[in-house]
Design an enzyme around this catalytic site. Structure first.
Site, short mmCIF file in Angstrom:
data_model
loop_
_atom_site.label_atom_id
_atom_site.label_comp_id
_atom_site.label_asym_id
_atom_site.label_seq_id
_atom_site.Cartn_x
_atom_site.Cartn_y
_atom_site.Cartn_z
N ASP A 54 0.83 -1.29 0.06
CA ASP A 54 -0.07 0.07 0.08
C ASP A 54 0.88 1.47 -0.02
OD1 ASP A 54 -2.01 1.97 0.37
OD2 ASP A 54 -2.86 1.07 2.23
N ASP A 91 -1.55 6.09 -6.57
CA ASP A 91 -2.04 4.82 -5.47
C ASP A 91 -2.23 3.50 -5.87
OD1 ASP A 91 -3.18 4.21 -2.70
OD2 ASP A 91 -5.09 4.03 -3.52
#
Length: 493
Positions: A172, A373
Protein backbone atom coordinates in the site's frame (compact mmCIF):
# COMPACT_ATOMS: atom_id res chain seq x y z
CA UNK A 1 -2.52 10.36 -38.42
CA UNK A 2 -0.39 7.46 -37.28
CA UNK A 3 -2.03 4.11 -36.76
CA UNK A 4 -0.26 1.67 -34.51
CA UNK A 5 -1.21 -1.90 -35.31
CA UNK A 6 1.32 -4.03 -33.45
CA UNK A 7 1.18 -2.52 -30.01
CA UNK A 8 0.45 -5.20 -27.48
CA UNK A 9 4.08 -5.76 -26.52
CA UNK A 10 4.81 -2.08 -26.26
CA UNK A 11 2.84 -1.01 -23.21
CA UNK A 12 4.36 2.36 -22.50
CA UNK A 13 5.04 5.48 -24.50
CA UNK A 14 6.90 8.24 -22.73
CA UNK A 15 7.44 11.12 -25.03
CA UNK A 16 10.12 13.70 -24.57
CA UNK A 17 12.35 15.99 -26.58
CA UNK A 18 16.07 15.39 -26.12
CA UNK A 19 15.83 14.91 -22.37
CA UNK A 20 17.35 17.30 -19.88
CA UNK A 21 17.55 14.41 -17.46
CA UNK A 22 20.45 13.86 -15.10
CA UNK A 23 20.24 10.58 -13.25
CA UNK A 24 23.02 9.13 -11.18
CA UNK A 25 23.21 7.16 -7.98
CA UNK A 26 22.56 10.30 -5.99
CA UNK A 27 20.80 12.89 -8.13
CA UNK A 28 17.54 12.85 -10.04
CA UNK A 29 16.23 15.88 -11.90
CA UNK A 30 13.08 16.57 -13.82
CA UNK A 31 12.56 15.91 -17.51
CA UNK A 32 11.49 18.94 -19.48
CA UNK A 33 10.63 20.13 -22.97
CA UNK A 34 7.80 19.55 -25.39
CA UNK A 35 6.53 16.12 -26.36
CA UNK A 36 7.46 14.77 -29.77
CA UNK A 37 4.72 13.27 -31.99
CA UNK A 38 3.36 9.99 -30.72
CA UNK A 39 0.97 7.29 -31.99
CA UNK A 40 -2.57 8.59 -31.56
CA UNK A 41 -4.49 5.41 -32.30
CA UNK A 42 -4.07 1.72 -31.59
CA UNK A 43 -5.69 -1.54 -32.61
CA UNK A 44 -6.87 -3.36 -29.47
CA UNK A 45 -7.06 -7.14 -29.85
CA UNK A 46 -10.49 -8.00 -28.45
CA UNK A 47 -10.14 -11.77 -28.56
CA UNK A 48 -6.83 -11.68 -26.70
CA UNK A 49 -8.24 -9.29 -24.10
CA UNK A 50 -11.20 -11.57 -23.42
CA UNK A 51 -8.96 -14.66 -23.33
CA UNK A 52 -6.82 -12.89 -20.72
CA UNK A 53 -9.77 -12.86 -18.31
CA UNK A 54 -9.33 -16.62 -17.86
CA UNK A 55 -7.19 -17.26 -14.81
CA UNK A 56 -3.85 -18.89 -15.47
CA UNK A 57 -1.04 -19.81 -13.08
CA UNK A 58 2.27 -17.90 -13.33
CA UNK A 59 4.80 -19.21 -15.82
CA UNK A 60 7.41 -20.10 -13.25
CA UNK A 61 5.35 -22.62 -11.29
CA UNK A 62 2.04 -24.37 -11.00
CA UNK A 63 2.23 -23.96 -7.23
CA UNK A 64 4.14 -20.76 -6.81
CA UNK A 65 2.66 -20.02 -3.41
CA UNK A 66 4.89 -22.68 -1.90
CA UNK A 67 7.79 -22.83 -4.35
CA UNK A 68 8.37 -19.10 -4.26
CA UNK A 69 8.67 -19.23 -0.50
CA UNK A 70 11.17 -22.05 -0.71
CA UNK A 71 13.34 -20.45 -3.38
CA UNK A 72 13.26 -16.92 -1.97
CA UNK A 73 13.68 -17.60 1.73
CA UNK A 74 15.97 -20.63 1.96
CA UNK A 75 18.90 -19.11 0.12
CA UNK A 76 21.52 -17.45 2.23
CA UNK A 77 20.34 -13.87 2.83
CA UNK A 78 22.44 -10.76 2.43
CA UNK A 79 22.35 -8.04 5.05
CA UNK A 80 20.85 -4.86 3.67
CA UNK A 81 23.80 -2.81 4.86
CA UNK A 82 26.00 -4.64 2.39
CA UNK A 83 23.51 -4.58 -0.47
CA UNK A 84 22.50 -1.76 -2.79
CA UNK A 85 19.14 -3.26 -3.76
CA UNK A 86 16.53 -5.77 -2.67
CA UNK A 87 13.93 -7.28 -4.99
CA UNK A 88 10.55 -8.90 -4.51
CA UNK A 89 7.99 -10.34 -6.89
CA UNK A 90 4.70 -8.49 -7.14
CA UNK A 91 1.69 -10.73 -7.63
CA UNK A 92 -1.85 -9.81 -8.59
CA UNK A 93 -4.32 -11.46 -6.25
CA UNK A 94 -5.80 -13.46 -9.13
CA UNK A 95 -2.62 -15.54 -9.20
CA UNK A 96 -2.88 -16.65 -5.59
CA UNK A 97 -4.20 -20.08 -4.63
CA UNK A 98 -6.61 -18.53 -2.10
CA UNK A 99 -8.41 -16.58 -4.81
CA UNK A 100 -12.19 -16.97 -4.45
CA UNK A 101 -13.87 -16.09 -7.73
CA UNK A 102 -12.99 -17.78 -11.01
CA UNK A 103 -15.73 -16.04 -12.97
CA UNK A 104 -14.41 -12.79 -14.44
CA UNK A 105 -17.65 -10.84 -13.98
CA UNK A 106 -17.77 -11.72 -10.28
CA UNK A 107 -14.11 -10.80 -9.85
CA UNK A 108 -14.76 -7.50 -11.58
CA UNK A 109 -17.80 -6.68 -9.45
CA UNK A 110 -15.92 -7.55 -6.26
CA UNK A 111 -13.00 -5.40 -7.35
CA UNK A 112 -15.24 -2.40 -8.06
CA UNK A 113 -16.92 -2.69 -4.66
CA UNK A 114 -13.54 -2.70 -2.95
CA UNK A 115 -12.46 0.18 -5.13
CA UNK A 116 -15.44 2.31 -4.13
CA UNK A 117 -14.64 1.70 -0.46
CA UNK A 118 -10.98 2.50 -1.04
CA UNK A 119 -11.74 5.79 -2.78
CA UNK A 120 -14.31 6.74 -0.16
CA UNK A 121 -11.76 6.14 2.57
CA UNK A 122 -9.07 8.14 0.79
CA UNK A 123 -11.40 11.09 0.28
CA UNK A 124 -12.45 11.07 3.94
CA UNK A 125 -8.83 10.86 5.00
CA UNK A 126 -7.62 13.61 2.69
CA UNK A 127 -10.53 16.00 3.07
CA UNK A 128 -10.44 16.77 6.77
CA UNK A 129 -8.97 16.23 10.19
CA UNK A 130 -10.31 14.63 13.34
CA UNK A 131 -10.92 10.92 13.47
CA UNK A 132 -10.90 10.74 9.68
CA UNK A 133 -7.19 11.50 9.72
CA UNK A 134 -6.60 7.99 11.09
CA UNK A 135 -8.83 6.20 8.64
CA UNK A 136 -7.28 4.42 5.72
CA UNK A 137 -9.20 2.57 3.08
CA UNK A 138 -8.90 -1.15 2.40
CA UNK A 139 -5.82 -1.89 0.41
CA UNK A 140 -5.24 -3.61 -1.89
CA UNK A 141 8.10 -9.58 -3.30
CA UNK A 142 6.79 -10.47 -6.40
CA UNK A 143 3.83 -8.28 -6.60
CA UNK A 144 0.62 -10.27 -6.89
CA UNK A 145 -2.49 -8.49 -8.09
CA UNK A 146 -5.59 -8.86 -5.93
CA UNK A 147 -8.87 -8.65 -7.73
CA UNK A 148 -11.31 -11.07 -6.19
CA UNK A 149 -10.85 -10.74 -2.44
CA UNK A 150 -11.12 -7.93 0.01
CA UNK A 151 -7.52 -7.81 1.07
CA UNK A 152 -6.05 -5.64 -1.61
CA UNK A 153 -4.86 -5.75 -5.18
CA UNK A 154 -1.14 -6.55 -5.17
CA UNK A 155 0.79 -8.84 -2.88
CA UNK A 156 4.41 -9.56 -2.07
CA UNK A 157 5.88 -12.52 -0.23
CA UNK A 158 8.38 -11.73 2.48
CA UNK A 159 9.95 -13.47 5.46
CA UNK A 160 9.08 -12.34 8.98
CA UNK A 161 11.23 -13.14 12.01
CA UNK A 162 14.23 -15.38 12.66
CA UNK A 163 14.03 -17.95 11.21
CA UNK A 164 12.03 -16.28 8.46
CA UNK A 165 8.37 -17.27 8.15
CA UNK A 166 6.94 -16.74 4.67
CA UNK A 167 3.95 -14.39 4.58
CA UNK A 168 1.89 -12.76 1.83
CA UNK A 169 1.59 -9.02 2.43
CA UNK A 170 -0.58 -6.43 0.72
CA UNK A 171 1.43 -3.46 -0.57
CA UNK A 172 0.00 0.00 0.00
CA UNK A 173 1.67 3.18 -1.23
CA UNK A 174 -0.67 5.22 0.96
CA UNK A 175 0.14 3.59 4.29
CA UNK A 176 2.91 4.24 6.80
CA UNK A 177 2.89 1.07 8.84
CA UNK A 178 4.06 -2.52 8.42
CA UNK A 179 1.98 -5.05 10.32
CA UNK A 180 1.23 -8.77 10.47
CA UNK A 181 -1.31 -10.84 12.33
CA UNK A 182 0.26 -12.35 15.44
CA UNK A 183 -0.31 -15.12 17.93
CA UNK A 184 -1.93 -15.14 20.40
CA UNK A 185 -4.75 -13.88 18.22
CA UNK A 186 -7.94 -12.95 20.04
CA UNK A 187 -9.57 -11.97 16.73
CA UNK A 188 -8.02 -12.79 13.38
CA UNK A 189 -9.32 -13.15 9.84
CA UNK A 190 -8.33 -16.08 7.64
CA UNK A 191 -4.93 -15.89 5.98
CA UNK A 192 -3.23 -18.27 3.57
CA UNK A 193 -0.13 -18.87 5.74
CA UNK A 194 0.07 -19.84 9.42
CA UNK A 195 -0.31 -16.81 11.67
CA UNK A 196 3.07 -15.47 12.78
CA UNK A 197 4.03 -16.48 16.33
CA UNK A 198 6.52 -14.07 17.96
CA UNK A 199 7.53 -16.79 20.43
CA UNK A 200 9.13 -18.68 17.54
CA UNK A 201 11.30 -15.74 16.44
CA UNK A 202 14.70 -15.09 18.01
CA UNK A 203 14.74 -11.51 16.68
CA UNK A 204 11.35 -10.32 17.97
CA UNK A 205 11.58 -7.54 20.57
CA UNK A 206 8.69 -5.53 21.99
CA UNK A 207 8.83 -1.72 21.97
CA UNK A 208 8.50 0.13 25.25
CA UNK A 209 6.16 3.08 25.74
CA UNK A 210 9.12 5.38 26.33
CA UNK A 211 10.75 4.52 23.02
CA UNK A 212 11.03 7.21 20.37
CA UNK A 213 9.69 4.64 17.91
CA UNK A 214 6.42 4.56 19.84
CA UNK A 215 6.17 8.34 19.57
CA UNK A 216 6.35 8.11 15.76
CA UNK A 217 3.26 5.92 15.49
CA UNK A 218 -0.04 7.68 14.95
CA UNK A 219 -2.73 6.71 17.43
CA UNK A 220 -0.31 4.83 19.70
CA UNK A 221 -0.97 4.03 23.34
CA UNK A 222 0.54 2.24 26.28
CA UNK A 223 -0.39 -0.91 28.19
CA UNK A 224 1.74 -2.74 30.74
CA UNK A 225 4.78 -0.81 29.57
CA UNK A 226 4.39 -1.89 25.96
CA UNK A 227 3.66 0.37 23.00
CA UNK A 228 0.24 -0.28 21.49
CA UNK A 229 -0.94 0.69 18.02
CA UNK A 230 -4.33 0.84 16.36
CA UNK A 231 -5.14 1.57 12.72
CA UNK A 232 -8.67 1.70 11.33
CA UNK A 233 -9.50 1.72 7.64
CA UNK A 234 -12.17 3.44 5.63
CA UNK A 235 -14.22 0.26 5.09
CA UNK A 236 -14.48 -0.55 8.80
CA UNK A 237 -11.48 -2.88 8.86
CA UNK A 238 -8.87 -2.44 11.56
CA UNK A 239 -5.75 -3.85 13.17
CA UNK A 240 -4.81 -3.51 16.85
CA UNK A 241 -1.83 -4.85 18.70
CA UNK A 242 1.64 -4.18 20.00
CA UNK A 243 4.61 -2.55 18.32
CA UNK A 244 7.81 -4.57 17.97
CA UNK A 245 11.21 -4.59 16.33
CA UNK A 246 11.70 -7.52 14.00
CA UNK A 247 13.82 -8.85 11.15
CA UNK A 248 12.29 -8.99 7.67
CA UNK A 249 13.63 -10.98 4.73
CA UNK A 250 13.06 -9.19 1.43
CA UNK A 251 14.03 -11.47 -1.41
CA UNK A 252 17.56 -12.49 -0.49
CA UNK A 253 18.16 -9.50 1.77
CA UNK A 254 17.65 -9.34 5.52
CA UNK A 255 16.57 -6.10 7.15
CA UNK A 256 17.03 -5.96 10.89
CA UNK A 257 15.23 -3.84 13.47
CA UNK A 258 12.16 -2.96 11.45
CA UNK A 259 9.31 -1.56 13.51
CA UNK A 260 6.23 -3.64 12.81
CA UNK A 261 2.76 -3.88 14.23
CA UNK A 262 1.99 -7.27 15.76
CA UNK A 263 -1.78 -7.45 15.33
CA UNK A 264 -3.71 -9.45 17.92
CA UNK A 265 -7.13 -8.07 16.92
CA UNK A 266 -7.72 -7.69 13.20
CA UNK A 267 -10.87 -7.53 11.17
CA UNK A 268 -12.04 -6.83 7.67
CA UNK A 269 -10.81 -6.74 4.14
CA UNK A 270 -7.36 -8.32 4.40
CA UNK A 271 -8.44 -11.94 3.83
CA UNK A 272 -5.66 -14.10 2.45
CA UNK A 273 -2.81 -11.75 3.33
CA UNK A 274 -0.94 -11.88 6.63
CA UNK A 275 -0.82 -8.10 6.86
CA UNK A 276 0.24 -4.94 5.13
CA UNK A 277 3.52 -3.57 3.82
CA UNK A 278 3.26 0.21 3.97
CA UNK A 279 5.26 2.02 1.27
CA UNK A 280 4.07 5.56 2.01
CA UNK A 281 6.12 8.69 2.44
CA UNK A 282 6.14 8.71 6.27
CA UNK A 283 8.95 7.67 8.59
CA UNK A 284 7.26 4.46 9.77
CA UNK A 285 6.68 2.95 6.32
CA UNK A 286 9.14 0.33 5.12
CA UNK A 287 10.64 2.90 2.75
CA UNK A 288 10.98 5.43 5.55
CA UNK A 289 12.56 2.94 7.92
CA UNK A 290 15.08 1.77 5.35
CA UNK A 291 16.09 5.40 4.93
CA UNK A 292 19.75 5.82 4.05
CA UNK A 293 20.20 2.08 3.54
CA UNK A 294 18.34 2.33 0.23
CA UNK A 295 18.63 6.06 -0.39
CA UNK A 296 14.88 6.50 -0.05
CA UNK A 297 14.41 4.84 -3.44
CA UNK A 298 12.17 2.08 -4.68
CA UNK A 299 10.57 0.98 -7.91
CA UNK A 300 7.61 -1.18 -8.84
CA UNK A 301 6.08 -2.60 -11.98
CA UNK A 302 2.51 -3.89 -11.67
CA UNK A 303 2.02 -6.85 -13.96
CA UNK A 304 -0.84 -6.51 -16.39
CA UNK A 305 -4.06 -8.41 -15.73
CA UNK A 306 -4.37 -11.72 -17.51
CA UNK A 307 -0.64 -12.27 -18.03
CA UNK A 308 1.18 -15.28 -16.61
CA UNK A 309 4.18 -13.28 -15.40
CA UNK A 310 5.03 -11.35 -12.25
CA UNK A 311 5.60 -7.73 -11.50
CA UNK A 312 8.42 -6.51 -9.30
CA UNK A 313 9.09 -4.38 -6.24
CA UNK A 314 12.70 -3.28 -5.75
CA UNK A 315 14.46 -1.13 -3.18
CA UNK A 316 17.70 0.85 -3.48
CA UNK A 317 19.13 3.62 -5.61
CA UNK A 318 20.67 1.07 -7.95
CA UNK A 319 17.17 0.26 -9.26
CA UNK A 320 16.41 3.83 -10.40
CA UNK A 321 16.40 3.60 -14.20
CA UNK A 322 18.19 5.88 -16.61
CA UNK A 323 15.89 7.07 -19.36
CA UNK A 324 12.78 7.45 -17.21
CA UNK A 325 10.59 10.54 -17.43
CA UNK A 326 11.10 12.21 -14.04
CA UNK A 327 8.69 14.69 -12.49
CA UNK A 328 8.74 16.27 -9.03
CA UNK A 329 6.90 14.67 -6.16
CA UNK A 330 4.57 17.05 -4.39
CA UNK A 331 4.05 16.86 -0.65
CA UNK A 332 0.78 17.52 1.11
CA UNK A 333 1.45 18.34 4.79
CA UNK A 334 -2.06 17.12 5.58
CA UNK A 335 -1.30 13.74 4.04
CA UNK A 336 2.46 13.05 4.17
CA UNK A 337 1.96 9.36 3.45
CA UNK A 338 0.72 9.94 -0.09
CA UNK A 339 2.67 10.57 -3.27
CA UNK A 340 1.28 13.53 -5.21
CA UNK A 341 2.37 14.48 -8.71
CA UNK A 342 1.70 17.46 -10.94
CA UNK A 343 -0.75 16.92 -13.79
CA UNK A 344 -1.42 19.70 -16.28
CA UNK A 345 -3.91 18.02 -18.59
CA UNK A 346 -5.29 15.01 -20.45
CA UNK A 347 -5.19 13.95 -24.09
CA UNK A 348 -7.25 11.73 -26.39
CA UNK A 349 -6.05 10.60 -29.81
CA UNK A 350 -3.08 12.96 -29.76
CA UNK A 351 -5.21 16.02 -28.96
CA UNK A 352 -5.22 17.79 -25.64
CA UNK A 353 -8.65 17.98 -24.00
CA UNK A 354 -9.62 21.55 -23.02
CA UNK A 355 -9.37 21.28 -19.23
CA UNK A 356 -8.01 24.01 -16.99
CA UNK A 357 -4.69 23.17 -15.31
CA UNK A 358 -6.11 24.43 -12.02
CA UNK A 359 -8.42 21.41 -12.01
CA UNK A 360 -5.56 19.17 -10.88
CA UNK A 361 -3.71 21.63 -8.63
CA UNK A 362 -2.82 20.78 -5.04
CA UNK A 363 -3.91 23.80 -3.01
CA UNK A 364 -1.97 25.42 -0.18
CA UNK A 365 -4.57 24.04 2.23
CA UNK A 366 -3.98 20.49 0.97
CA UNK A 367 -7.09 20.14 -1.16
CA UNK A 368 -7.31 18.63 -4.62
CA UNK A 369 -4.16 17.38 -6.27
CA UNK A 370 -3.27 14.09 -7.97
CA UNK A 371 -2.29 11.02 -5.93
CA UNK A 372 -0.48 7.93 -7.22
CA UNK A 373 -2.09 4.98 -5.43
CA UNK A 374 -1.44 1.24 -5.71
CA UNK A 375 -4.58 0.39 -3.74
CA UNK A 376 -7.05 2.15 -6.02
CA UNK A 377 -7.88 0.25 -9.20
CA UNK A 378 -9.63 2.84 -11.40
CA UNK A 379 -8.32 6.37 -11.97
CA UNK A 380 -10.65 9.03 -10.57
CA UNK A 381 -10.87 12.56 -11.98
CA UNK A 382 -12.84 15.62 -10.79
CA UNK A 383 -16.27 15.42 -12.39
CA UNK A 384 -15.88 18.30 -14.83
CA UNK A 385 -12.54 16.97 -16.06
CA UNK A 386 -13.89 13.45 -16.32
CA UNK A 387 -16.90 14.53 -18.37
CA UNK A 388 -14.76 16.48 -20.85
CA UNK A 389 -12.29 13.59 -21.09
CA UNK A 390 -15.02 10.96 -21.51
CA UNK A 391 -16.98 12.96 -24.06
CA UNK A 392 -13.86 13.43 -26.18
CA UNK A 393 -13.17 9.70 -26.07
CA UNK A 394 -16.79 8.91 -26.97
CA UNK A 395 -16.64 11.27 -29.94
CA UNK A 396 -13.54 9.45 -31.20
CA UNK A 397 -15.20 6.04 -30.79
CA UNK A 398 -18.65 6.90 -32.16
CA UNK A 399 -18.36 4.08 -34.70
CA UNK A 400 -18.22 1.40 -31.98
CA UNK A 401 -21.47 -0.18 -30.71
CA UNK A 402 -22.38 1.04 -27.24
CA UNK A 403 -23.47 -1.03 -24.26
CA UNK A 404 -25.17 -0.11 -21.00
CA UNK A 405 -23.01 1.18 -18.18
CA UNK A 406 -21.55 -1.37 -15.77
CA UNK A 407 -20.83 -0.73 -12.08
CA UNK A 408 -18.92 2.58 -11.76
CA UNK A 409 -18.40 2.82 -15.53
CA UNK A 410 -20.81 4.87 -17.64
CA UNK A 411 -19.06 4.43 -21.00
CA UNK A 412 -19.13 0.86 -22.27
CA UNK A 413 -19.06 -0.91 -25.64
CA UNK A 414 -20.44 -4.17 -27.01
CA UNK A 415 -17.43 -5.63 -28.81
CA UNK A 416 -18.71 -9.19 -29.00
CA UNK A 417 -17.67 -10.66 -32.33
CA UNK A 418 -14.89 -8.15 -33.00
CA UNK A 419 -11.33 -9.37 -33.52
CA UNK A 420 -9.68 -5.96 -33.13
CA UNK A 421 -10.95 -2.40 -32.81
CA UNK A 422 -9.21 0.88 -33.58
CA UNK A 423 -9.29 3.25 -30.62
CA UNK A 424 -7.53 6.49 -29.68
CA UNK A 425 -4.82 6.32 -27.05
CA UNK A 426 -5.14 8.53 -23.98
CA UNK A 427 -2.42 10.60 -22.34
CA UNK A 428 -1.49 12.23 -19.06
CA UNK A 429 0.26 15.56 -19.54
CA UNK A 430 2.64 15.66 -16.59
CA UNK A 431 3.95 18.88 -15.10
CA UNK A 432 7.29 19.87 -16.55
CA UNK A 433 6.73 18.48 -20.04
CA UNK A 434 6.61 14.65 -20.11
CA UNK A 435 3.57 12.97 -21.62
CA UNK A 436 2.60 9.52 -20.43
CA UNK A 437 0.55 7.77 -23.12
CA UNK A 438 -1.32 4.62 -22.15
CA UNK A 439 -1.93 1.56 -24.32
CA UNK A 440 -5.59 0.67 -24.85
CA UNK A 441 -5.48 -2.28 -22.45
CA UNK A 442 -4.86 0.22 -19.63
CA UNK A 443 -8.13 2.06 -20.16
CA UNK A 444 -10.51 -0.05 -22.27
CA UNK A 445 -11.03 -3.20 -20.23
CA UNK A 446 -13.29 -6.27 -20.44
CA UNK A 447 -15.88 -6.44 -17.67
CA UNK A 448 -17.28 -9.83 -18.65
CA UNK A 449 -16.39 -12.75 -20.89
CA UNK A 450 -18.87 -11.97 -23.68
CA UNK A 451 -17.21 -8.83 -25.03
CA UNK A 452 -18.42 -5.88 -22.94
CA UNK A 453 -15.58 -3.37 -22.59
CA UNK A 454 -15.65 -0.17 -20.54
CA UNK A 455 -13.68 3.07 -20.43
CA UNK A 456 -11.80 2.54 -17.16
CA UNK A 457 -11.99 6.00 -15.65
CA UNK A 458 -14.56 7.36 -13.22
CA UNK A 459 -15.58 10.73 -11.75
CA UNK A 460 -14.30 11.63 -8.29
CA UNK A 461 -16.85 12.82 -5.72
CA UNK A 462 -14.35 15.49 -4.70
CA UNK A 463 -11.60 17.61 -6.24
CA UNK A 464 -9.06 14.84 -5.53
CA UNK A 465 -7.66 12.94 -8.52
CA UNK A 466 -6.27 9.42 -8.08
CA UNK A 467 -4.16 7.55 -10.64
CA UNK A 468 -5.13 3.92 -10.08
CA UNK A 469 -3.31 0.67 -10.63
CA UNK A 470 -5.13 -0.30 -13.85
CA UNK A 471 -3.62 2.76 -15.51
CA UNK A 472 -0.21 1.97 -13.98
CA UNK A 473 -0.10 -1.65 -15.17
CA UNK A 474 2.91 -2.68 -17.18
CA UNK A 475 4.75 0.59 -16.49
CA UNK A 476 7.82 0.85 -14.29
CA UNK A 477 7.16 3.49 -11.62
CA UNK A 478 10.16 4.67 -9.58
CA UNK A 479 10.29 6.85 -6.48
CA UNK A 480 13.34 8.85 -5.51
CA UNK A 481 12.23 10.03 -2.09
CA UNK A 482 15.59 11.51 -1.16
CA UNK A 483 15.47 13.97 -4.05
CA UNK A 484 11.70 14.23 -4.39
CA UNK A 485 10.99 12.73 -7.83
CA UNK A 486 8.87 10.02 -9.40
CA UNK A 487 9.85 8.42 -12.71
CA UNK A 488 7.80 6.64 -15.38
CA UNK A 489 9.40 3.99 -17.57
CA UNK A 490 11.40 3.31 -19.58
CA UNK A 491 10.92 -0.34 -18.71
CA UNK A 492 7.73 -2.35 -19.01
CA UNK A 493 6.62 -5.60 -17.43
Amino acid sequence: MLILVAFKSFLLLLLLTPPHLALSSTVTTTSSGHAIPFPSYEHLNIKESIAATVLRPPESSSDDTNQYAASELTQKPTNVHNSTAAKLHLVHRDKLAFSWHHDHRRRFESRMKRDARRVGGLIRRLSGGGAAAYQVADFGSEVVSGMDQGSGEYFVRIGVGSPARSQYMVIDSGSDIVWVQCQPCSQCYHQSDPVFDPADSASFAGVSCSSSVCDRVENSGCHAGRCKYEVSYGDGSYTKGTLAMETLTIGHTTVQNVAIGCGHMNRGMFIGAAGLLGLGGGSMSLVGQLGGQTGGAYSYCLVSRGTSSYGSLEFGRAVLPAGAAWVPLLRNPRAPSFYYIGLSGLGVGGTRVPISETTFRLTELGGGGVVMDTGTAVTRLPTAAYVAFRDTFMAETANLPRAAGVSIFDTCYDLNGFVTVRVPTVSFFLSGGPILTLPARNFLIPVDERGTFCFAFAPSPSDLSIIGNIQQEGIQVSFDGANGYVGFGPNVC
